[in-house]
Design a protein around this motif. Structure first.
Motif: not given
Length: 266
Positions: A252-262
């Motif tokens: 829930a953190h790792g996938l979210d961080q990618i979405q956020w960063a992109l």
């Protein structure tokens, strides 16, 4: 409509959505009842719950007055930590009794995931505002029941993910969006495991632990320390029906961080 509201009502409605951090002196002065205190109960604090206590203690006009945990030894340590600050706190091993306390305005929970939905529905029914750790729910049905309860009982209700608030994460994602690492053409994702079923052999229940309460809304099973601890060998976070596995843990953190960063939040 008057813009002057009671301080208790103002804080109650703003606490769980983070509004208190940005209050100006002028807006604070609009609030009546400067001696009112928002009284908070925290449930489950072997891990993230301790961060809840620390966070609430930093907010003016807010006081942690109750703690709840199925393990009386963990509970005793939490009470001692709070009372070191000169605060009195009530201790509960049964969350229903804490929710019966009419003096508590707001509750937060960092229990194992299988307890989230029932706790939230009960809290709304008891007239408490609620903050809950992610993952908010383990099933779509649980999620709908929580939304319905919050709306029916008109409660302020928030779930949170600390990596959306942490300074390093915010800055890192902003740098990627602003092109600091160049054009992103590939993302390599971790294979966050889904949960699986467990069948541990029974062990003696440790003194002070209400294992039946810990099992709560799921089918009771024998105690085993590698189920009881969140990340033991491997711990409840890896198993149905207690969790969505590491997909709802670190995923829930790792996938979210990618979405956020992109810049893909939408």
């Amino acid at each position: 409509m008057s813009s002057v509201i009671s301080r208790r009502e103002f804080l109650r409605r703003s606490l769980t959505v983070g509004a208190t951090a940005g209050l100006s002196a002028g807006s604070w002065n609009l609030v009546r009842g400067a001696n009112d205190t928002i009284r908070v109960g925290v449930c489950g604090f072997g891990g993230r719950g301790r961060a809840h206590i620390d966070g609430f203690n930093k907010i003016p006009g807010v006081r942690v007055v109750a703690l709840c945990d199925a393990d009386s030894k963990i509970l005793a340590r939490g009470v001692a930590d709070v009372e070191k600050r000169g605060q009195k706190v009530e201790a509960y091993t049964d969350v229903r009794k804490m929710l019966d306390n009419k003096d508590i305005d707001l509750v937060s929970t960092a229990t194992p995931n299988h307890w989230h939905s029932l706790f939230i529905v009960w809290a709304c029914q008891a007239g408490k505002d609620v903050y809950v750790e992610k993952p908010l729910s383990l099933t779509i049905r649980e999620g709908r029941l929580m939304v319905e309860a919050a709306r029916k009982y008109k409660r302020v209700f928030q779930t949170g993910s600390q990596q959306r608030s942490m300074r390093d994460n915010r800055i890192g994602c902003a740098l990627v969006r602003e092109g600091a690492i160049g054009r992103v053409h590939t993302v390599i994702g971790a294979n966050y495991p889904s949960p699986w079923n467990c069948a541990f052999p029974g062990q003696p229940v440790p003194d002070g632990l209400d294992w039946d309460m810990w099992c709560g809304p799921v089918e009771p099973v024998p105690f085993n320390k590698d189920l009881f601890l969140p990340r033991a060998k491997p711990g409840w976070i890896s198993f149905r029906p207690y969790s969505g596995g590491e997909m709802t843990g670190w995923g829930a953190h790792g996938l979210d961080q990618i979405q956020w960063a992109l810049g893909m939040d939408e």
